[in-house]
Structures are given as C-alpha cells and as structure tokens.
Motif scaffolding. Sequence first.
Motif, PDB file in Angstrom:
ATOM      1  N   CYS A   1       0.847  -1.175   0.000  1.00 46.03           N
ATOM      2  CA  CYS A   1       0.000   0.000   0.000  1.00 46.03           C
ATOM      3  C   CYS A   1       0.892   1.237   0.000  1.00 46.03           C
ATOM      4  O   CYS A   1       1.870   1.293   0.719  1.00 46.03           O
ATOM      5  CB  CYS A   1      -0.830  -0.034   1.275  1.00 46.03           C
ATOM      6  SG  CYS A   1      -2.100   1.163   1.308  1.00 46.03           S
ATOM      7  N   ARG A   2       0.533   2.189  -0.818  1.00 43.73           N
ATOM      8  CA  ARG A   2       1.341   3.404  -0.843  1.00 43.73           C
ATOM      9  C   ARG A   2       1.127   4.192   0.432  1.00 43.73           C
ATOM     10  O   ARG A   2       0.102   4.064   1.102  1.00 43.73           O
ATOM     11  CB  ARG A   2       0.966   4.251  -2.048  1.00 43.73           C
ATOM     12  CG  ARG A   2       1.964   4.086  -3.166  1.00 43.73           C
ATOM     13  CD  ARG A   2       1.412   4.557  -4.452  1.00 43.73           C
ATOM     14  NE  ARG A   2       1.048   5.974  -4.404  1.00 43.73           N
ATOM     15  CZ  ARG A   2       0.892   6.708  -5.494  1.00 43.73           C
ATOM     16  NH1 ARG A   2       1.080   6.157  -6.677  1.00 43.73           N
ATOM     17  NH2 ARG A   2       0.541   7.966  -5.408  1.00 43.73           N
TER      18      ARG A   2
ATOM     19  N   HIS B   1      -2.132   5.997   0.854  1.00 40.97           N
ATOM     20  CA  HIS B   1      -3.343   5.300   0.437  1.00 40.97           C
ATOM     21  C   HIS B   1      -3.801   4.325   1.497  1.00 40.97           C
ATOM     22  O   HIS B   1      -3.044   3.960   2.380  1.00 40.97           O
ATOM     23  CB  HIS B   1      -3.095   4.545  -0.864  1.00 40.97           C
ATOM     24  CG  HIS B   1      -3.132   5.422  -2.058  1.00 40.97           C
ATOM     25  ND1 HIS B   1      -2.141   6.311  -2.340  1.00 40.97           N
ATOM     26  CD2 HIS B   1      -4.040   5.545  -3.049  1.00 40.97           C
ATOM     27  CE1 HIS B   1      -2.430   6.950  -3.451  1.00 40.97           C
ATOM     28  NE2 HIS B   1      -3.575   6.514  -3.908  1.00 40.97           N
TER      29      HIS B   1
ATOM     30  N   PHE C   1      -6.930  -4.984 -10.007  1.00 44.23           N
ATOM     31  CA  PHE C   1      -7.449  -3.752  -9.439  1.00 44.23           C
ATOM     32  C   PHE C   1      -6.258  -2.864  -9.150  1.00 44.23           C
ATOM     33  O   PHE C   1      -5.343  -3.265  -8.441  1.00 44.23           O
ATOM     34  CB  PHE C   1      -8.209  -4.046  -8.142  1.00 44.23           C
ATOM     35  CG  PHE C   1      -8.437  -2.822  -7.315  1.00 44.23           C
ATOM     36  CD1 PHE C   1      -9.280  -1.809  -7.772  1.00 44.23           C
ATOM     37  CD2 PHE C   1      -7.789  -2.657  -6.097  1.00 44.23           C
ATOM     38  CE1 PHE C   1      -9.474  -0.681  -7.011  1.00 44.23           C
ATOM     39  CE2 PHE C   1      -7.988  -1.528  -5.341  1.00 44.23           C
ATOM     40  CZ  PHE C   1      -8.831  -0.536  -5.804  1.00 44.23           C
ATOM     41  N   GLU C   2      -6.266  -1.686  -9.727  1.00 45.12           N
ATOM     42  CA  GLU C   2      -5.136  -0.786  -9.516  1.00 45.12           C
ATOM     43  C   GLU C   2      -5.608   0.473  -8.832  1.00 45.12           C
ATOM     44  O   GLU C   2      -6.617   1.067  -9.217  1.00 45.12           O
ATOM     45  CB  GLU C   2      -4.467  -0.451 -10.839  1.00 45.12           C
ATOM     46  CG  GLU C   2      -3.534  -1.553 -11.264  1.00 45.12           C
ATOM     47  CD  GLU C   2      -3.089  -1.402 -12.688  1.00 45.12           C
ATOM     48  OE1 GLU C   2      -3.506  -0.431 -13.336  1.00 45.12           O
ATOM     49  OE2 GLU C   2      -2.335  -2.251 -13.148  1.00 45.12           O
ATOM     50  N   VAL C   3      -4.873   0.852  -7.833  1.00 45.74           N
ATOM     51  CA  VAL C   3      -5.246   2.056  -7.091  1.00 45.74           C
ATOM     52  C   VAL C   3      -5.127   3.266  -8.005  1.00 45.74           C
ATOM     53  O   VAL C   3      -6.008   4.103  -8.076  1.00 45.74           O
ATOM     54  CB  VAL C   3      -4.346   2.203  -5.861  1.00 45.74           C
ATOM     55  CG1 VAL C   3      -4.683   3.477  -5.133  1.00 45.74           C
ATOM     56  CG2 VAL C   3      -4.528   1.015  -4.947  1.00 45.74           C
ATOM     57  N   GLU C   4      -3.998   3.350  -8.702  1.00 44.98           N
ATOM     58  CA  GLU C   4      -3.814   4.399  -9.687  1.00 44.98           C
ATOM     59  C   GLU C   4      -3.678   3.695 -11.026  1.00 44.98           C
ATOM     60  O   GLU C   4      -2.615   3.144 -11.307  1.00 44.98           O
ATOM     61  CB  GLU C   4      -2.527   5.185  -9.386  1.00 44.98           C
ATOM     62  CG  GLU C   4      -2.516   5.816  -8.034  1.00 44.98           C
ATOM     63  CD  GLU C   4      -2.637   7.317  -8.124  1.00 44.98           C
ATOM     64  OE1 GLU C   4      -1.775   7.928  -8.757  1.00 44.98           O
ATOM     65  OE2 GLU C   4      -3.617   7.855  -7.581  1.00 44.98           O
ATOM     66  N   PRO C   5      -4.730   3.673 -11.808  1.00 43.46           N
ATOM     67  CA  PRO C   5      -4.655   2.894 -13.044  1.00 43.46           C
ATOM     68  C   PRO C   5      -3.478   3.348 -13.918  1.00 43.46           C
ATOM     69  O   PRO C   5      -3.234   4.541 -14.063  1.00 43.46           O
ATOM     70  CB  PRO C   5      -5.981   3.204 -13.740  1.00 43.46           C
ATOM     71  CG  PRO C   5      -6.872   3.673 -12.664  1.00 43.46           C
ATOM     72  CD  PRO C   5      -6.021   4.323 -11.647  1.00 43.46           C
TER      73      PRO C   5
ATOM     74  N   THR D   1      -5.872   1.650   0.212  1.00 38.67           N
ATOM     75  CA  THR D   1      -6.127   0.420  -0.533  1.00 38.67           C
ATOM     76  C   THR D   1      -4.876   0.034  -1.305  1.00 38.67           C
ATOM     77  O   THR D   1      -4.043   0.881  -1.621  1.00 38.67           O
ATOM     78  CB  THR D   1      -7.278   0.622  -1.525  1.00 38.67           C
ATOM     79  OG1 THR D   1      -6.957   1.735  -2.343  1.00 38.67           O
ATOM     80  CG2 THR D   1      -8.574   0.863  -0.813  1.00 38.67           C
TER      81      THR D   1
END
Lengths: 844, 527
Positions: free
Chosen positions: A592-593, A596, A627-631, A598
């Motif tokens: 997780c960044r 973030h 699933f990408e937090v930042e596509p 998620t």
Amino acid sequence: MMRPVEVRKEETTLTQETLRDLEKKLSEIQIPISAELPAFTKDTIDISKLPVSYKTNTPKEEHLLQVADNFSRQYSHLCPDRVPLFLHPLNECEVPKFVSTTLRPTLMPYPELYNWDSCAQFVSDFLTMVPLPDPLKPPSHLYSSTTVLKYQKGNCFDFSTLLCSMLIGSGYDAYCVNGYGSLDLCHMDLTREVCPLTVKPKETIKSEEKVLPKKYTIRPPRDLCSRFEQEQEVKKQQEIRAQEKKQLREEEERLMEAEKAKPDALHGLRVHSWVLVLSGKREVPENFFIDAFTGHSYSTQDERFLGIESLWNHKNYWINMQDCWNCCKDLIFDLGDPVRWEYMLLGTDKSQLSLTEEDDSGINHDDDVENLGKEDEDKSFDMPHSWVEQIEISPEAFETRCPNGKKVIQYKRAKLEKWAPYLNSNGLVSRLTTYEDLECTNILEIKEWYQNREDMLELKHINKTTDLKTDYFKPGHPQALRVHSYKSMQPEMDRVIEFYETARVDGLIKREETARTMTEYYQGRPDFLSYRHANFGPRVKKLALSSAESNPRPIVKITERFFRNPAKPAEEDVAERVFLLAEERIQLRYHCRDDHITASKREFLRRTEVDSKGNKIIMTPDMCISFEVEPMEHTKKLLYQYEAMMHLKREEKLSRHQVWESELEVLEILKLREEEEAAHTLTISIYDTKRNEKSKEYREAMERVMHEEHLRQMETQLDYLAPFLAQLPPGEKLTRWQAVRLKDECLSDFKQRLINKANLIQARFEKETQELQKKQQWYQENQVTLTPEDEDLYLSYCSQAMFRIRILEQRLNRHKELAPLKYLALEEKLYKDPRLGELQKIFA
Amino acid sequence: MWEKMNRLCDLMEPRVMDDDMLKLAVGGQGPQEEAGQLAKQEGIVFKDVLSLQLDFRNILRIDNLWQFENLRKLQLDNNIIEKIEGLENLTHLVWLDLSFNNIETIEGLDTLVNLEDLSLFNNRISKIDSLDALVKLQVLSLGNNQIDNMMNIIYLRRFKCLRTLSLSGNPISEAEDYKMFICAYLPDLVYLDFRRIDDHTKELAEAKHQYSIDELKHQENLMQVQLEDEQARQEELEKHKTAFVEHLNGSFLFDSMYAEDSEGNKLSYLPGVSELLEAYKDKFVIICVNIFEYGLKQQEKRKTELDIFSECVHEAIQENQEQGKHKIAQFEEKHLSSLSAIREELELPNIEKKILECSADISELFNELMMLEMQLVEQLEETINMFERNIVDMVGLFIKNVRSLMAQCRDLENHHHEKLLEISISTLEKIVKGDLDEDLPDDLRALFVDKDMIVNAVGASHDIHLLKIDNREGELVTRIDSWCTHLVDKIHKDEIMRNRKRVKEINQYIDHMQSELDNLDYGDILD
C-alpha cells in the motif's frame, strides 16, 4: 529483655518446669532424625595434622578469653533471665576459641564468589547440613572453617561462620548471628517454599509515557455513547469482578490452610545461626539476612527469623538489647547505638551513632546495662588475629560443589536436583521437576539444564500435561537451531523450530509445522521474503514406495509475503502472492502506498485453452483480473500481463522447490537430532587441562621430555671429584696439601681411564682383525666345496667385518686425538672447582 | 563483390528515418514467439521501447525519435550522420552508439544526463567538448577521430565515473608521451584503448607528470573552495531572506541611504557633521541589527510552529489511514469467505440472498470509510483554522514590532536632519558674515547661496533617507504578508487535494468490489 521464650511462656502459660519437661521430651523425639543424618562429631576429625594455632591459645587470645569471661559474668549478673552468651565454644582440638577469631575473612580466587548471592549459594551447595545436637542450645563446639570445608558438613553455625568469612573477605559488612529461627529454617526444610526457579520474573509493566498532546493534535471525534449506560456497565462488571475475586480469595485461603505448617511446640526456642549483611559497603542498599543453609536472602522483616541473641564479626561482638517480641521486625541494626547493641570490645569500629557515645551522660537510661564491661576493658585492646588457617577451596572441589557432585532440594511442589558438570555423561547439570500436588506425585513439567554439550543443547523442557517437549540451544548448533518444540520426533507432525537467523544463509527464523501445513518466517533476505506458508493435500498413495522422501505430499497452496522493498514503487512491490496450485490461480497483492488505504491486486487464472479455430490461446483479458489504485497505462497491455504471468510461473516452480527442500531439511534436522541425542558427546574446553585428554597427553609427553633432558644435563655435570671427596671426612675444609693430592689423584685416575678406553678399543680392533683373518683362511681352504649361498654369506660377513674394523680404527684415532684435550679440560675444570679453592689461592 | 558495390550505391542514397522504418525496426527487435504474437496483436507503443537498433541504414539525419521517451539503448552506428540532433527527448538513454558516422563536432547531448556509455568511434571529431551534462559517463570511445591536442584530455578530468577511454587512431595517439600523459591526468581510468592500465604504469606516469598535476590540482582545489564559500554565503543570505531581514545585520541600509544622496554626501564635509554622522550611523546600525536578530528569532518560532503543525497533521492522517486499512483488511477477510461460499452454493435463491448480503457489506464498508474520511476532514479543518489564526497573529506581531523599530530609525533620521539643518544655517550665517575659518569644497560652497537653497538641499537629503527606510519597511511587510497567505493557501489546497484523492480512492475500490461481485453473478447465471 524480652525474649521469644517469654513470649511463648505468656501465651501458653507454661511454668518453667513443664517447659523443661517438654524440652526434654522433645529432645528425645529429635534423636531419630539426627541419627539419620550423618553425624559430625569430634571423633571423625583427624586433629593430628592441624597446626599449632588450633591446639593452643596465644597470650593475647588468653587475655581475650578472660575479657570475654568477665563480660559474660557481668552480663549474667545484670541480665539473669537471659541465656548464657555464645562466646568461646571449643574447637576441634577442645581448645576454647572466641567466636570472632574463628572468622577468617578470605577473598576467594574465583570471580564467581565475589558477590554475596553466588557466595551463599556456593556455601549452601558445598556443605551438607547437620542439625544441632541440641536444637535449643548453641553447640558446644565450633569448628574451624578449614575443617568444615574438608569434611563438607556442618551445622548452622559452621555454615554461617564460613559464609561470613567469605563475605567479609569480599568486602561486605557481614555478621554472624546467633538467634532463633522457625522449624523450617532450622531443619533446612524448603518443602513449604516456592522454588525460586519456578517463580516467573514479574513482567515490568512499562508505564507508557503519557505523551503531552501537542499544540495541534486533532481532537478526538465526539463520543456519542450514553454515559449512563457506560456507568451501569462498569458497575455490573465490577460486581462480577468482585465476586470472582472473592471466590479466588476463598480458594487461595483454602489452599493456604492446607499448606500451612503444623504448629511447632518449640516455636521461638530453636537456636539458629545465619548471616546479617548491613548496608553501606559494596553498594548494598539495605540490611538483609542470608540463611546459610539455603543461600537465600531474606528481608530483616521476615517472620521466620524469630529473634537475635547476639552477633559478631571478626572485630567485635554485640549483644542484642532490644525486645524480640515481634520477631526481628522492630530491630534496628545500628550497632553504634549502645542502648540497643551492647558491644564487648571498645573502639574497634562501628560508631555509626558516635553522637550517643559522646552524649552518654546526657541521655538518662535506667538500664545500667549499657555501661557494662566498659570500665574493665583495656581501651586499646583489639581482636587478635584469627587462629584459623587460610580458607582454601581447590578448583576441583569448587567445580564439583556439592558433596559427591550431587544435591537434591525439595521445594513446595517442586524438586531440584543438581549435578556437577561432566558428572553425567549426557551433560545434565540440573533438573527441576514441578508437581501438581503437595505430595509430589503428579508431575507437571520437567526442566533439564545441560552444559558442555557438543550439540549446544542448553535446556530441555518437558510439559507432562500437553506432552510438549521443547529443546533450547545455545548459538553454535550445526543447523543453527535455537528452539525446537515437538511432541514426537516423527516428521510431518506438529513442531516449531526456531533458528539463529544470522547463522543461516536464507535468514530463516522460525518454521512451524502441523500435519497439513508448514509456515516459515524469514528476516533480512535480499528478496525481502518474510513469510511462506504451504498447505499440503493428502498424500497420494503409491504402492511400491511410501517413504516421505520419495513420495512428497502434494502442495495445494503456497502463500508468500514480502517486506516492502524501498527501491521499488509501492504499486509494483508485491506484498503477498498466493499460488493456488490446484486451481492454477495466482493471486498478487501489492504494498500500500504511504498515502493510500487500498492496495493494488492482481489475479491470474492460468488456463491453457484452445479457441474455436483450434489455436492455442496465449493470453486473454479475462485471464488477468486486476485492481489498480492508480490505473496505469502499460499494465493493461496483454504483453505485460503475459510476461508477468510467465515470470510468476517460474517463481511458482522455485517456491515449490523451496518447500520441498524445507521438508527435506526438517527430515535432516530430525535425523541429526536423533543422532546427537544418542551420542550426547560433551565438549571439553582446550583450557580445561584436567579433562582434555589430548592436551593432557601432550603435556605429559612434554614433561617426560623435560625430565629426560634434565637427566642428561645431570649426567654431563657428573662430579669427578665426588668419589675422591668421599674418602675424606665430610664437612671439613680442605687443606692445600689435601687439595693438591685430590687433584693429582683425580687427574691420574682420569688418565688411567683414558688409557683403559684406548686399550679396550685396541683389543676389540685386534680381535676383529684376527677373526677376519681366520675366516679368510677358512674360505681359501674350502673355496672349492662351497655352495653359492655359503659364499654369499662369507662375502657379506667380510664386508661387515671390514666396516667394523674401519670404525674401530677411526674411533681409536679420534680417541688418541681427543684424550689430551679432555685431560687438559678436566685439569682446567678442577682448577676452577670451588671446593679446591685452596689450589687457586696459591696459583693466583 | 556485388554486395560491396551495392553498399557503395546505398551510401550514395541517404534514407529518411520515417515512421515505417521505425515500426519495422521496433517490430523486428521486439518480443518473440508467443509474446511476439501478442505484441503484434496489440501493437507496440514507441514509448515502451527500451532498446532500438538502427545500424547500416544510411541514415543522414536523426529524426522522429521524440516518441521513444523511455529508450535506454540506442544504436545508430554505421550510418552517414553528420550532426548529432533530435536526441533531446531521450533523457533515459544510458547507451548511445554513434560510431562509424560522419560527425564533426560533439553537440546536442546536453539533456542526456543518464548516459553512461558513449561511442563516437570513427568520426571526424577534432575537439572533445560539450559533454558537461554527462555526469554519469563511464565509457567513452573516441578512437579513429581527428583529435590532435593533448589539452583535450584535461577536459575529461571532470568525469568522476569515467573508467574506459579509447583514443587510438587520433593524431594525439602518435605522440610519444600519449599513454603516460593520459594515465597521469586521468588517474581513475582503468582501461585505455581496450587495455587495462597496470599499476606500474600508473606510478610511472604519476611520477613523470607530478609537478604539473600538482599545480592543476591546486588550482582545482582553489576553485572548489571558492565555489563552496560562495555557496555558503548564498545559503546564509537565503536563510536571512526567509526571515525577511536580509542585509539588516550591518550598515547596508544606512549606506544605501547615502548611496544616491549627493546633497547629503556634500553636506558631510561641513564642520561637525562627520562626527554627527558617525554617531547617527552607530545608532542606526544598532537598530538595524535589532530588527535582524528579532527577525531571525521570529523566523525560528514560525518554523517550529509550522513543524509541530505538520507533524500533528501527519500523525492524524496516519492514524486515520491505519484505521481505514484495518477496516478494509477486516472486510476483505469476510468478503473472500463469502465469495467462495457463493461459488460453492448451488441453489439460485440462496445465491441471490448471499449476493445481496455481500453488496450490503460493500456498501457498509463504503459508509464506514467515508465516515472516517469525513471525520478526519472535520478534525483537520479545525486544526488548520487554529494554525491559521496563530500564524497570522504571529506575523501581525512581527510586523508591528518591526514597524516600531523602523519608527525609531525615522526618529533618528529626523533628529539628524534637525541637527544638520542647524549646522547648515549657522554655517550659512558664518559664510554670510565671512568669518568662516575652514575651507569648504567647491561644490559644497555652491550650496550656500541663500537660505532656501541650503534648506532645500538638506530637505532633499532627508527625503531620500526617509524614502529608503519606508521602502525597506514596505518590502518586508509585503513579503511576509504574501508568504503567510501563500502558506495558508497551500495548506488548504493540500488538504482539499488529499480529501479528493481519498474519496476517489474509496469510490474506486468500492466500484471494483461491486463490479467483481456483479461479474461473479453474471458468470454464475451463465453457468
């Protein structure tokens, strides 16, 4: 002066007579116990080898004894109701010795004995306890510590004298105490004590430092709960807790009742001796008692210590003038206070309360006891030096510690056994058995401590209720084991193995196994792997082979977790990957960044399918769900996904291999452990000269060589003059005439010897030549009839004989050359000989 | 033979680097086999290409490469390029091969800061320069060129990472001292002309050129020290500037007051004025220094205030994030098990029921996360407002105090002005009476014509001084005000950004979860 005796008297309203009667009866009861224990009487002691100081008294000691007698007389006059003082018991040679002189302050050469706790433990281990002959009186004899150490047994006075000597030697302010103790204390009965090894160290509750709320700390969200309800809840909880507590207390009380000792009829009358350590020296923060029997320390408030009659160190003797109605709890150990502590010798030391001495007249006491004995004393008189020899403990005895290297202590619900190192072949040094009940029948757990094991086993812990065994290892095991807990040594069972991870290349810390899973924890790996968990399916049955190695259990699922790799961005750094081997599914979860909540996820479904035209489908979008937090742009590409999947496939293979290798390693460890348990070899330090066979042999060989060397040197320094000097009367100085004669005789003798030697060589030479000639003659005569073997024999003889002749010739020549030189050398030596100094004088 | 002819013919006909050529090259050099099929199917974006080979293509002009943003390795050897150009966008380039071309000067490499390996073998270069940007350069190949001056080597001393150098085939390599010179001046070099330099040679070379190298080093060191000093000074000034009190720690302001004041300078020659001026300057400088120190102190205070604030905000956000993560982890655990339960469930009504439960869970998670976020927003707003109030107060106080100090300066100036006027008038009277003893400079004497003139002159000087003081004060006040507004704006903006990002993240996550569930639903119905 109230003594415990009187306390009892008041309580039970016994008359002196009945008391005496009871004493008598009870002392009779005591007999079988003392008969059981090894007697330590004068008869068993060999006094013939003891030094003079043991057998006689010096004038100073005599003087001291007189002073003591005087003191004692005045004391008994002033305090008729108190028991006579324990001042000068007889020693092993039946000589009265003042108790203070029996103390021999000694600093032991072992660093382990520098602190009081180890010292006390040593004394308690080293000596065997012998009860007092009369439990109500101090003993008539007090033996020297050297004797006590030699026979390794003694009564409480012997124990405390030895301990006190050692403590004073290492700088403590220690005193021997003559007083009254409880039954358990006097009989060294620990069955009502909790074993100190079973007491868990209290966890120090770290009071979390209340961080002051900073200026801009956010306010907590508003609490919307009803306070009334909360209060009600708390009340309810408290009630329940109170009830529980009550039950617990009742339970405890019941238990305490059961454990409580039977009342002792002689309570408060049993004489005991222990050690008092006063604060001040060696950074001792407060006064405490040490019971020399057990080596435990007690607070001065402890209720087992019922009263103090007197105490002494190597310099002085004090009588307790305080009331002991409340055990020792109210005693004040200010030895400089003459009101509380009556001293025997003036001005030796201890004037903590110097002001009272100066203000003596100012304080009006009715007791004139305080002035007792003072006038008579020689002010400058101080304690004579101890009559006891230096206390010595040999390294062997120190290591063996307990008599015969073995000791058993029975505690409450526990039994402690101790052995000297190397006594048991498996390195066992102590064993603690904990029981469930007071009668010690049901074993709860066993703890065994080992030393000097080659496999570094340190402690073995067996829990009898769960049957769980736990082995603890010191660093240095070939497999870097730290802890191994198991129920059975069979593979694929519940077990936990912990490792010293720094000693392992793969950084493995812990491996947990159950019948169907294996979990591994890692630390400090370059690939940041922190955790691997494998689930196994039931073993597929094979007919021929069924051993674990050839038929590994099928792996159903592998879960791997990774630490954050700071070099990668969080959305590319895998945190967890799951290989579902049965479903051909791979799940990835990324880290997780920082900002973030998620984390990205990706799931690969690895199906090899064929499309309608029969072509192999390489990759379709539904094979990878992410699933990408930042596509991101590039991850949508099939090519990227394909490559990622291929990479994971390879990784999966590796992980499977790793799991398989771990299984093998477990097998290997189990095998090794079994071998080690069977062999249980002990290591011997190279510094241990006594046990190390190799170094012993080497040392002995060296000694032998040294010895031979020495002998040879002795030979070379042979005394030429000795036989001639022997003819003369001994111890007289030589006259010049005698010296000259001696020299001449010696020289002529040597000359003769040289000639003899030359003759001897000559004779041998001639004999050898003759024989050779004879043989040659014989050969020439029989040459025709000789077989080739005989001829060979003859030829070899000839060559040997020729060799011998040549050597003899050489030796003769050499002797001829050296003989005059040797003669001159001897002459020179004789001139320089101090015994023939007369000669030199003349010639000089 | 024919091939050679052909190539010669090709040489005559330069080709253009167009899209087709690049596509062909990328396609040919991209992934192979299964991955290749995929690549073909999808098409390759130039931006993703990491390595490109364009050799033997008779390229005359480098062009059309601007799309290859992430290119690491580029081979353009064996072409007929004459000028290095069109590489400005390839900032990630590590490996560049331009050998066997017709390049005459090194240029156009200023943006390639990551370049480690540069080959310019067999070109027409005569001078080494324009490589300053390539700080990571490790390998430099310049063989078969026309470099003829040894001094080019000294230029290479600035590349601290340079380990391999080839210069053979240049005029300088003919020189007798060639190898020794290079070894001496480039002591970190490991390979020269593809051979390892042994330690012995290095020692020899060092011994031979020690004197000149020492001198060079000395100069370099001097330069370095100068540079560092300059930097330190700059930093100090920067620090003062952030406190808005730069140049107030001395007589700078006072000097500037007199810098443009010709009358004032003239008047200072009047008898008694120089002493007056001296005293005035001393007092003035003391006040300036006071302002300066006060400014630094206030700056320190503001900084700690800001630090505490950001720390607290950071902590709050962190804690909130932890809560959010915890909630999500809890949810995921539950969600996974219910998903697998749905998969295993056989009866349709049950499936539907479970799916409904699942989506209820998801919306509950959404509510919880949003609730957390709203809570944080409220809390932060409160804190930020508090901080804003405090910092504005702080700045206000600072401005007020500085103003009062500046007023002291003005008082001093007024006082000085009066004194000066007095002296001037008395001097004028003396001159009129003609009993002036001292000699005055001519331009000063020119002022003493009549009373108006001298009063005007003194007044002009006074006005200039006041103006300077006012300007300095005004500058300080505007700057600190703008700093304050900026800071507060930024904090507000950051918080808004943070909030939007979080809300977006939550929505995205929830959408994903919901769509996952829907897909499952759909798939099951299909089955």
